[in-house]
Motif scaffolding. Structure first.
Motif, PDB file in Angstrom:
ATOM      1  N   ASP A  64      33.288  29.516  42.459  1.00 34.55           N
ATOM      2  CA  ASP A  64      33.878  29.184  41.226  1.00 34.55           C
ATOM      3  C   ASP A  64      34.921  28.137  41.515  1.00 34.55           C
ATOM      4  O   ASP A  64      35.178  27.208  40.733  1.00 34.55           O
ATOM      5  N   PHE A  65      35.703  28.700  42.327  1.00 34.23           N
ATOM      6  CA  PHE A  65      37.006  27.937  42.722  1.00 34.23           C
ATOM      7  C   PHE A  65      36.610  26.445  43.066  1.00 34.23           C
ATOM      8  O   PHE A  65      37.167  25.525  42.431  1.00 34.23           O
ATOM      9  N   LEU A  66      35.654  26.393  44.043  1.00 35.82           N
ATOM     10  CA  LEU A  66      35.241  25.180  44.621  1.00 35.82           C
ATOM     11  C   LEU A  66      34.574  24.271  43.638  1.00 35.82           C
ATOM     12  O   LEU A  66      34.750  23.003  43.568  1.00 35.82           O
ATOM     13  N   GLU A  67      33.715  24.616  42.882  1.00 41.38           N
ATOM     14  CA  GLU A  67      33.115  24.144  41.814  1.00 41.38           C
ATOM     15  C   GLU A  67      34.065  23.486  40.897  1.00 41.38           C
ATOM     16  O   GLU A  67      34.018  22.385  40.459  1.00 41.38           O
ATOM     17  N   GLY A  68      35.149  24.165  40.192  1.00 43.46           N
ATOM     18  CA  GLY A  68      36.238  23.634  39.606  1.00 43.46           C
ATOM     19  C   GLY A  68      36.955  22.530  40.040  1.00 43.46           C
ATOM     20  O   GLY A  68      37.290  21.623  39.485  1.00 43.46           O
ATOM     21  N   ALA A  69      37.418  22.710  41.384  1.00 40.29           N
ATOM     22  CA  ALA A  69      37.970  21.614  42.158  1.00 40.29           C
ATOM     23  C   ALA A  69      37.447  20.543  42.305  1.00 40.29           C
ATOM     24  O   ALA A  69      37.694  19.546  42.090  1.00 40.29           O
ATOM     25  N   LEU A  70      36.069  20.654  42.481  1.00 39.32           N
ATOM     26  CA  LEU A  70      35.286  19.286  43.079  1.00 39.32           C
ATOM     27  C   LEU A  70      34.896  18.787  41.507  1.00 39.32           C
ATOM     28  O   LEU A  70      34.755  17.598  41.646  1.00 39.32           O
TER      29      LEU A  70
ATOM     30  N   ALA B 132      32.119  43.895  47.497  1.00 39.39           N
ATOM     31  CA  ALA B 132      33.226  43.126  47.552  1.00 39.39           C
ATOM     32  C   ALA B 132      33.085  41.756  48.143  1.00 39.39           C
ATOM     33  O   ALA B 132      33.811  40.925  47.781  1.00 39.39           O
ATOM     34  N   LYS B 133      32.063  41.679  49.092  1.00 35.49           N
ATOM     35  CA  LYS B 133      31.718  40.414  49.645  1.00 35.49           C
ATOM     36  C   LYS B 133      31.328  39.515  48.760  1.00 35.49           C
ATOM     37  O   LYS B 133      31.488  38.445  48.571  1.00 35.49           O
ATOM     38  N   ILE B 134      30.438  40.057  47.994  1.00 33.55           N
ATOM     39  CA  ILE B 134      29.640  39.125  46.652  1.00 33.55           C
ATOM     40  C   ILE B 134      30.706  38.761  45.869  1.00 33.55           C
ATOM     41  O   ILE B 134      30.641  37.529  45.468  1.00 33.55           O
ATOM     42  N   GLY B 135      31.724  39.507  45.367  1.00 34.68           N
ATOM     43  CA  GLY B 135      32.773  39.329  44.446  1.00 34.68           C
ATOM     44  C   GLY B 135      33.569  38.156  45.397  1.00 34.68           C
ATOM     45  O   GLY B 135      33.766  37.330  44.453  1.00 34.68           O
ATOM     46  N   GLN B 136      33.779  38.313  46.436  1.00 35.85           N
ATOM     47  CA  GLN B 136      34.677  37.205  46.988  1.00 35.85           C
ATOM     48  C   GLN B 136      33.927  35.877  46.908  1.00 35.85           C
ATOM     49  O   GLN B 136      34.718  34.902  46.692  1.00 35.85           O
ATOM     50  N   LEU B 137      32.716  35.958  47.504  1.00 36.21           N
ATOM     51  CA  LEU B 137      31.842  34.647  47.535  1.00 36.21           C
ATOM     52  C   LEU B 137      31.917  34.018  46.210  1.00 36.21           C
ATOM     53  O   LEU B 137      31.843  32.607  46.057  1.00 36.21           O
TER      54      LEU B 137
END
Length: 65
Positions: free
Chosen positions: A49-55, A39-44
């Protein structure tokens, strides 16, 4: 040279069990909850992925990696 290596080898063979633990004890396994780790691996992964897209959209991260 063989005269130097032989004493080192014998000292290693005599003391290796003490360095790496007792051979009789067997491996010690820590109590690990695999579901929690997954679960932690999936969350990270989602966060990365979100931060990479936003940046990338903000122009702060180049698309070439």
């Amino acid at each position: 040279m063989p005269n130097r290596i032989a004493p080192w080898k014998s000292r290693l063979l005599e003391g290796a069990a003490g360095v790496f633990g007792e051979a009789k004890a067997g491996p010690v396994e820590a109590a690990v909850d695999v579901k929690t780790l997954h679960a932690k691996i999936g969350q990270l992964t989602l966060e990365n992925d979100f931060l990479e897209g936003a940046l990338t959209k903000a122009g702060l991260l180049s698309a070439k990696r």
